[in-house]
Design an enzyme around this catalytic site. Structure first.
Site, PDB file in Angstrom:
ATOM      1  N   HIS A   1       0.777  -1.269  -0.041  1.00 61.72           N
ATOM      2  CA  HIS A   1       0.124  -0.048  -0.026  1.00 61.72           C
ATOM      3  C   HIS A   1       0.804   1.310  -0.032  1.00 61.72           C
ATOM      4  CE1 HIS A   1      -2.291   3.248   2.316  1.00 61.72           C
ATOM      5  NE2 HIS A   1      -3.004   3.001   1.253  1.00 61.72           N
ATOM      6  N   SER A   2       0.570   2.133  -0.865  1.00 62.30           N
ATOM      7  CA  SER A   2       1.224   3.552  -0.924  1.00 62.30           C
ATOM      8  C   SER A   2       2.779   3.219  -1.225  1.00 62.30           C
ATOM      9  CB  SER A   2       0.829   4.145   0.319  1.00 62.30           C
ATOM     10  OG  SER A   2       1.249   5.430   0.157  1.00 62.30           O
ATOM     11  N   LEU A   3       3.520   3.711  -0.184  1.00 66.94           N
ATOM     12  CA  LEU A   3       4.966   3.723  -0.352  1.00 66.94           C
ATOM     13  C   LEU A   3       5.698   2.044  -0.469  1.00 66.94           C
ATOM     14  CD1 LEU A   3       8.149   4.928  -0.188  1.00 66.94           C
ATOM     15  CD2 LEU A   3       7.691   4.713   2.345  1.00 66.94           C
TER      16      LEU A   3
END
Length: 677
Positions: free
Chosen positions: A294-296
């Site tokens: 998720h995300s980074l």
């Protein structure tokens, strides 16, 4: 006399036992005493689950005097009220929800008493009170209560709380609940308390029940200022529910030691994740592996794969790569979506080395931005090509952190997506202006604190700074109808297509020029920010990702806060993300192809320079930004305190041992009590 005593005592005991049994049978839910009380504490990433089992009556016959008065639950944050202001040192906030054991988000609830109850913002000296309804004449009721820490920035802080269940609302009030006994205090109540470790090690119990089986290892990786154990717990549970569809045992794990260190750079984070996978999670039974970031976390897991591919080249020859999934991940960085001075601050290190990586900067001898090197490396590409599925989930709107073009790898049918979003172009133009010239401060806060709720409204890309500030205090929560009636939920998937090499326009082709000069509002920031100076670099990184790899692109239309809703960070406050997690589990785990699959790895390029992987990272206190400093100095103080205490007690003889130390000592004893050599 002695014979008389022998007769009287058993008779008295029999009478007492009969009296206690009669009293138990007469007991009903109208009993106004405390039935359970407990105190505990949670640190960052921790959660606890309480399973309450309550017997309404005993035996097969229903008592004639039975009543159906509700029980009451109270969860109180017992930290000092002054800690409400300590946001950067915490925040000292709890999330809690309660639901019946039979609750499922895909089933409609017709009875209001069965509706789940939740609170996402329990601050110090505040409490969450929920009614546990006994509206049906059934023998046994079971409720599940989850409590999670909302701490973001430090490992040292902890939140103390109390949890109480009583037979009336008055019984759990502050005055009557003081100095009460801990534990279960009713013969009709059973409580199972599960800690974070219990919840994440459920697969160990499955191993003991089903015996040794081959394993499919699923790696979950969190984003900036986030964690695996609580923020990705919902995804973990939903994946594990598909276990019956798999021959292998699903083992869902993550790396917890990057928490509060996410500003130290993608290389630093990815290296630690890779070593954890190889040395701690992999075993002889591991035959498959999947990655969900998720995300980074999408970039961190990418680096980890490249690291394993180069340093442990046999790993992916023995373990089948199955799913590579990113969720709202900035695969091209986050350059064009930032106001000018935010980009400058990122380049200077406001979010540490991670911010420099995301702003496509070079540092510490890197020849080019890390994302450019990573996306083009043969060490990564040779593994991505062998995954059964490479999928990106991207938010079309309401994501104030990661814009669509970077999470979807740039090349996309934007006109089709905009048509399906069915939004007014003039409103979108206005909102774009608001985003880039009125709300850059909000953007900076979003980057530093992505778990704070910062969006409101449905226009692209986000609403105003005032709306964002309001949402920090009162998070946008799902409607009651959304929680209770699946028919009220709209389809959130607006685009779902596999993109291969033939879908990517050639350099200087008309299709490529249409993308690079598009007036589509979804590409507005990409095409005009910084005068377009980063466009070519971002385009090159996108082409690198697409080379020889097919990508399934699932574009999502979620309500605010889309960046955290997409993973259902909290079961009910981020419930708008349920359909996304359902889509992920159904398409990648539910319909598991049991047929054997062969894959062949390409050789790693001999002409490629791999210093960006193998060159050691030199740790520095200045690798992190302001929020990272909070955790860094907190750890330094904790280490100083520990070393000081050790020095004070070094010359003294210990008078007590921890439980772990006692067990270690017992292992060293032989049968005669002597110490083994």
């Amino acid at each position: 006399m002695q014979s008389m005593l022998r007769y009287i005592i058993p008779s008295t005991m029999r009478q007492n036992a009969k009296h206690q049994r009669d009293q138990w049978l007469k007991m009903t839910a109208s009993d106004h005493d405390i039935m359970y009380h407990f105190q505990s504490s949670l640190r960052i990433g921790e959660l606890e689950r309480y399973i309450f089992t309550y017997d309404l009556y005993m035996g097969d016959e229903i008592p004639s005097d039975l009543t159906l008065d509700s029980l009451w639950l109270k969860i109180k944050n017992i930290e000092n009220v002054t800690l409400r202001a300590a946001y950067l040192m915490g925040p000292y906030v709890l999330y809690a929800d309660v639901r019946t054991k039979d609750y499922h988000h895909k089933q409609r609830l017709f009875i209001s008493a069965d509706q789940p109850q939740f609170e996402s913002n329990i601050q110090p000296q505040q409490d969450f009170i929920a009614e546990l309804s006994l509206h049906n004449l059934k023998k046994r009721y079971v409720w599940i209560v989850d409590i999670a820490s909302q701490i973001l920035f430090t490992k040292q802080a902890s939140i103390n709380f109390s949890i109480t269940v009583g037979g009336s609302k008055e019984s759990i009030s502050v005055d009557s609940a003081r100095n009460i006994q801990l534990g279960v205090q009713s013969s009709r109540m059973k409580v199972d308390r599960l800690t974070t470790a219990d919840l994440w090690n459920a697969s160990l119990l499955s191993k003991s029940v089903f015996g040794r089986r081959k394993e499919h290892l699923v790696i979950l990786t969190h984003g900036l200022h986030s964690n695996v154990t609580s923020d990705l717990f919902y995804i973990k549970e939903q994946i594990e529910k598909t276990q019956n569809q798999h021959e292998e045992m699903l083992v869902v794990k993550g790396f917890t030691d990057n928490v509060c260190k996410t500003e130290k750079g993608i290389k630093w984070l990815g290296t630690r994740l890779a070593e954890h996978i190889v040395h701690n999670l992999y075993n002889d039974a591991t035959v498959k592996i999947s990655f969900i970031g998720h995300s980074l976390g999408g970039l961190v897991q990418s680096f980890a794969i490249a690291y394993i591919s180069y340093n442990y080249p046999k790993f992916f020859e023995q373990v089948e790569p199955v799913n590579f999934i990113t969720m709202a991940s900035p695969m091209l960085g986050i350059v064009s979506d930032n106001a000018v001075y935010i980009q400058r601050l990122l380049a200077m290190g406001i979010a540490g080395k991670t911010g420099q990586d995301l702003s496509l900067q070079t540092y510490n001898g890197l020849k080019q931005p890390l994302l450019q090197t990573l996306s083009s490396s043969s060490a990564l590409r040779r593994i991505l090509k062998c995954f059964k599925s490479c999928t990106v989930y991207a938010n079309a709107c309401n994501d104030g952190i990661v814009p669509l073009y970077t999470s979807a790898l740039l090349f996309l049918d934007y006109d089709d997506i905009l048509d399906k979003l069915n939004m007014n172009t003039e409103d979108l133009q206005t909102d774009f202006f608001q985003r880039n010239f009125i709300s850059p401060l909000t953007k900076a806060m979003d980057i530093l604190m992505p778990q704070r709720v910062s969006q409101n409204g449905t226009k692209i890309p986000v609403a105003s700074m005032l709306d964002s500030a309001y949402s920090v205090l009162i998070p946008p929560l799902p409607d009651k109808s959304y929680i209770t009636d699946p028919k009220t939920r709209k389809d959130v998937v607006v685009h779902d297509k596999v993109y291969s090499g033939q879908d990517i326009p050639d350099h200087q082709s008309n299709s490529q020029l249409e993308v690079m000069n598009s007036s589509n509002v979804l590409l507005k920031t990409f095409n005009i920010a910084f005068g377009g100076q980063y466009k070519k670099l971002e385009e090159q990184i996108a082409r690198n990702w697409h080379k020889d790899v097919k990508w399934r692109k699932v574009i999502i239309n979620l309500k605010p806060d889309a960046h955290n809703n997409i993973i259902t960070r909290r079961r009910f406050s981020n419930a708008y993300g349920w359909p996304v997690v359902d889509h992920l589990t159904e398409t990648h785990f539910l319909n598991d192809d049991k047929s054997s699959r062969s894959w062949k790895l390409d050789p790693i390029s001999k002409d490629e320079d791999f210093d960006w992987i193998v060159k050691p990272t030199v740790d520095s206190v200045f690798d992190v930004g302001p929020t990272g400093m909070i955790c860094t100095f907190g750890e330094m103080l904790e280490n100083l305190k520990t070393s000081t205490l050790e020095g004070m007690t070094e010359s003294t003889v210990p008078t007590s041992y921890s439980q772990e130390e006692l067990f270690k000592y017992e292992d060293c004893l032989d049968r005669d009590g002597g110490i083994l050599p």
